[in-house]
Write a protein that holds these residues in place. Structure first.
Motif, PDB file in Angstrom:
ATOM      1  N   GLU A  51      44.078  21.356 -80.759  1.00 48.49           N
ATOM      2  CA  GLU A  51      44.022  21.236 -79.300  1.00 48.49           C
ATOM      3  C   GLU A  51      44.005  22.608 -78.644  1.00 48.49           C
ATOM      4  O   GLU A  51      43.238  22.860 -77.697  1.00 48.49           O
ATOM      5  CB  GLU A  51      45.217  20.430 -78.795  1.00 48.49           C
ATOM      6  CG  GLU A  51      45.104  18.931 -78.985  1.00 48.49           C
ATOM      7  CD  GLU A  51      46.238  18.188 -78.294  1.00 48.49           C
ATOM      8  OE1 GLU A  51      46.257  18.183 -77.050  1.00 48.49           O
ATOM      9  OE2 GLU A  51      47.106  17.643 -78.996  1.00 48.49           O
ATOM     10  N   ARG A  52      44.859  23.502 -79.103  1.00 48.22           N
ATOM     11  CA  ARG A  52      44.911  24.845 -78.523  1.00 48.22           C
ATOM     12  C   ARG A  52      43.594  25.594 -78.739  1.00 48.22           C
ATOM     13  O   ARG A  52      43.128  26.313 -77.852  1.00 48.22           O
ATOM     14  CB  ARG A  52      46.057  25.628 -79.147  1.00 48.22           C
ATOM     15  CG  ARG A  52      47.436  25.103 -78.783  1.00 48.22           C
ATOM     16  CD  ARG A  52      48.513  25.866 -79.516  1.00 48.22           C
ATOM     17  NE  ARG A  52      49.842  25.356 -79.175  1.00 48.22           N
ATOM     18  CZ  ARG A  52      50.969  25.773 -79.784  1.00 48.22           C
ATOM     19  NH1 ARG A  52      50.899  26.696 -80.751  1.00 48.22           N
ATOM     20  NH2 ARG A  52      52.123  25.270 -79.432  1.00 48.22           N
ATOM     21  N   PHE A  54      40.500  24.240 -79.277  1.00 44.31           N
ATOM     22  CA  PHE A  54      39.388  23.640 -78.541  1.00 44.31           C
ATOM     23  C   PHE A  54      39.588  23.697 -77.022  1.00 44.31           C
ATOM     24  O   PHE A  54      38.646  23.453 -76.272  1.00 44.31           O
ATOM     25  CB  PHE A  54      39.182  22.193 -78.978  1.00 44.31           C
ATOM     26  CG  PHE A  54      38.486  22.059 -80.296  1.00 44.31           C
ATOM     27  CD1 PHE A  54      37.107  22.156 -80.383  1.00 44.31           C
ATOM     28  CD2 PHE A  54      39.206  21.845 -81.460  1.00 44.31           C
ATOM     29  CE1 PHE A  54      36.456  22.039 -81.598  1.00 44.31           C
ATOM     30  CE2 PHE A  54      38.573  21.725 -82.681  1.00 44.31           C
ATOM     31  CZ  PHE A  54      37.190  21.823 -82.760  1.00 44.31           C
ATOM     32  N   SER A  55      40.819  23.983 -76.586  1.00 41.98           N
ATOM     33  CA  SER A  55      41.044  24.106 -75.142  1.00 41.98           C
ATOM     34  C   SER A  55      40.351  25.324 -74.563  1.00 41.98           C
ATOM     35  O   SER A  55      40.159  25.424 -73.344  1.00 41.98           O
ATOM     36  CB  SER A  55      42.546  24.185 -74.858  1.00 41.98           C
ATOM     37  OG  SER A  55      43.107  25.344 -75.454  1.00 41.98           O
ATOM     38  N   LEU A  60      35.226  19.421 -72.330  1.00 40.51           N
ATOM     39  CA  LEU A  60      36.503  18.777 -72.013  1.00 40.51           C
ATOM     40  C   LEU A  60      36.771  17.538 -72.858  1.00 40.51           C
ATOM     41  O   LEU A  60      37.923  17.120 -73.004  1.00 40.51           O
ATOM     42  CB  LEU A  60      36.531  18.389 -70.526  1.00 40.51           C
ATOM     43  CG  LEU A  60      36.386  19.543 -69.527  1.00 40.51           C
ATOM     44  CD1 LEU A  60      36.312  18.986 -68.112  1.00 40.51           C
ATOM     45  CD2 LEU A  60      37.541  20.522 -69.662  1.00 40.51           C
ATOM     46  N   ASP A  62      36.335  17.032 -76.163  1.00 37.30           N
ATOM     47  CA  ASP A  62      37.025  17.247 -77.428  1.00 37.30           C
ATOM     48  C   ASP A  62      38.523  17.411 -77.204  1.00 37.30           C
ATOM     49  O   ASP A  62      39.341  16.944 -78.007  1.00 37.30           O
ATOM     50  CB  ASP A  62      36.452  18.463 -78.160  1.00 37.30           C
ATOM     51  CG  ASP A  62      36.423  19.708 -77.277  1.00 37.30           C
ATOM     52  OD1 ASP A  62      36.903  19.633 -76.132  1.00 37.30           O
ATOM     53  OD2 ASP A  62      35.922  20.749 -77.740  1.00 37.30           O
ATOM     54  N   ASP A  63      38.898  18.042 -76.089  1.00 42.41           N
ATOM     55  CA  ASP A  63      40.323  18.130 -75.743  1.00 42.41           C
ATOM     56  C   ASP A  63      40.903  16.742 -75.498  1.00 42.41           C
ATOM     57  O   ASP A  63      42.014  16.427 -75.940  1.00 42.41           O
ATOM     58  CB  ASP A  63      40.507  18.994 -74.499  1.00 42.41           C
ATOM     59  CG  ASP A  63      39.968  20.408 -74.686  1.00 42.41           C
ATOM     60  OD1 ASP A  63      39.847  20.817 -75.853  1.00 42.41           O
ATOM     61  OD2 ASP A  63      39.693  21.075 -73.689  1.00 42.41           O
ATOM     62  N   HIS A  67      43.845  15.078 -77.800  1.00 43.01           N
ATOM     63  CA  HIS A  67      45.111  14.695 -77.150  1.00 43.01           C
ATOM     64  C   HIS A  67      45.368  13.200 -77.293  1.00 43.01           C
ATOM     65  O   HIS A  67      46.508  12.769 -77.472  1.00 43.01           O
ATOM     66  CB  HIS A  67      45.067  15.078 -75.674  1.00 43.01           C
ATOM     67  CG  HIS A  67      46.348  14.835 -74.960  1.00 43.01           C
ATOM     68  ND1 HIS A  67      47.484  15.590 -75.163  1.00 43.01           N
ATOM     69  CD2 HIS A  67      46.705  13.888 -74.045  1.00 43.01           C
ATOM     70  CE1 HIS A  67      48.469  15.148 -74.412  1.00 43.01           C
ATOM     71  NE2 HIS A  67      48.025  14.105 -73.714  1.00 43.01           N
ATOM     72  N   GLU A 123      42.492   9.432 -70.690  1.00 39.02           N
ATOM     73  CA  GLU A 123      42.125  10.841 -70.570  1.00 39.02           C
ATOM     74  C   GLU A 123      40.754  10.992 -69.903  1.00 39.02           C
ATOM     75  O   GLU A 123      40.560  11.881 -69.061  1.00 39.02           O
ATOM     76  CB  GLU A 123      42.094  11.490 -71.963  1.00 39.02           C
ATOM     77  CG  GLU A 123      43.457  11.646 -72.603  1.00 39.02           C
ATOM     78  CD  GLU A 123      44.335  12.626 -71.869  1.00 39.02           C
ATOM     79  OE1 GLU A 123      43.797  13.614 -71.336  1.00 39.02           O
ATOM     80  OE2 GLU A 123      45.562  12.406 -71.812  1.00 39.02           O
TER      81      GLU A 123
END
Length: 414
Positions: A51-52, A54-55, A60, A62-63, A67, A123
């Motif tokens: 997550e970190r 791909f952020s 958006l 993939d995040d 998550h 999401e």
């Protein structure tokens, strides 16, 4: 793979001769559960690290996917690990509860998958409606309705899959659902009416969350807070929640002032009859002032005309529209317009009229005073001869002249 792992574990248990069988099985089960906890911990941290990473990208989705999948992945590891531990225990135990391992595993997989999809839908809803994440965010009411429908489809599909995995016939379930649906339809027609009313609101979109709505047919006015499948929540202007069944919106007229393009100023201003000579100039200057005002929509209808001879004033109609639709700013603009109109009227020596009445008394009408004139020697007033000595009797009014003269000559009032 599972069968091979079980055979390996059975071989280990058979080769251990230092402990009893129950102890050996307990140690293996504990090792499996402990290993499951370790794998779940590692999997959670791996997903967080992804997550970190791909952020930092512009994508958006993939995040949102990572998550949404983090907690279901941990749950999947736990379900699989507990299943293996239960299978090991089932080989050496006759407890009936272990016979449900296969069914619980299937239900667990379906539950984890549904949980991940529902989290991803949530999401996606937050992404599509966020002005911080999207250049052109979509309407919240529309996205919320689509997400609700998607969640309902996922849940219904999951329930049917679970029932099929448990051995129930889907054709029988659907047939029973059709018959039951008819019975429920008759028993809960109001509930269904509200449901379809919510569907119509989402399709026709007469209003959305955040709009100011009111109904001339009902005592409904306020800001829309939430649009549900059964109720719509409206926050009235005195901050009280108002819950309106959705079926009501299919039978009543609804105004949406939030979608107005302009706000209207409609006033009638009167000046005195004595200022009739200045009427044309005042009207012309008021019209010019409105046409040049920065907050007045001059392209819309603008009317400034001498309207009528009223009882106490000469009326001027002022009809125009403001550019703003905000309630507070509209009143600021209206105040500025009215003050400038007052200044124009005063600049020509005219005045804004107020209700007045003129009393005309004919010359031949004489009123005798109820009190006597003061005496010459200053000893006090002398009583009227007509009154005599009775001071409690009211004053007498004597009229001279003809009846026509007494009643004519204009309007009289007390």
């Amino acid at each position: 793979m599972i069968r091979e792992l079980q055979a390996t574990i059975d071989g280990w248990i058979a080769n251990w001769e230092l402990l009893t069988e129950s102890w050996r099985v307990g140690i293996v089960v504990f090792a499996l559960v402990f290993g499951t906890a370790a794998v779940a911990y590692i999997a959670s941290h791996v997903v967080v690290a992804l997550e970190r990473r791909f952020s930092k990208t512009r994508n958006l989705w993939d995040d949102a996917f990572l998550h949404a999948a983090r907690k279901p992945v941990v749950a999947f590891v736990w379900i699989q690990g507990v299943y293996w531990a239960a299978e090991v225990a089932y080989q050496y135990s006759d407890a009936e509860i272990f016979s449900l391992n296969e069914h619980l595993l299937k239900i667990g997989f379906v539950w984890v998958l549904v949980w991940a999809i529902l989290r991803f839908v949530k999401e996606g809803e937050s992404i599509l409606t966020s002005p911080m994440k999207m250049k052109k965010p979509m309407d919240y009411t529309t996205v919320n309705a689509i997400s609700k429908l998607a969640r309902a489809v996922v849940i219904i599909t999951a329930v049917l899959i679970v029932m099929q995995s448990l051995g129930y016939s889907l054709s029988g379930v659907l047939a029973f659902g059709g018959v039951g649906g008819i019975a429920v339809g008759f028993a809960a027609k109001d509930l269904l009416a509200n449901f379809f009313g919510g569907v119509i609101i989402h399709l026709d979109r007469p209003f959305k969350v955040g709009d100011w709505v009111r109904s001339p047919d009902r005592n409904i006015e306020g800001t829309v807070v939430h649009i549900g499948w059964r109720l719509t929540t409206i926050r009235t202007f005195d901050k009280r929640p108002l819950y309106v069944p959705n079926a009501a919106f299919t039978t009543i007229a609804v105004e949406n002032p939030s979608r107005m393009s302009h706000r209207r100023i409609s006033e009638t201003i009167g000046i005195r009859y004595a200022d009739v000579r200045e009427m044309a100039t005042i009207v012309s200057e008021i019209r010019t002032m409105l046409e040049n005002h920065d907050e007045i929509a001059s392209e819309e209808t603008l009317i400034v005309n001498f309207l009528a001879f009223n009882a106490s004033s000469l009326d001027i109609m002022v009809y125009t529209f403001t550019k703003t639709t905000q309630w507070v700013k509209f009143h600021e603009v209206k105040q500025d317009v009215l003050l400038k109109i007052s200044q124009i009227i005063e600049s020509h020596g005219a005045e804004v009229a107020f209700p007045t009445r003129t009393l005309h008394v004919p010359d031949s009408l004489r009123l005798e005073s109820a009190k006597a004139a003061p005496s010459d020697d200053g000893r006090g007033p002398i009583e009227n001869e007509d009154q005599g000595s009775d001071k409690s009797r009211p004053a007498q009014h004597t009229y001279s002249g003809s009846a026509a003269e007494a009643t004519g000559g204009g309007e009289s009032s007390s």
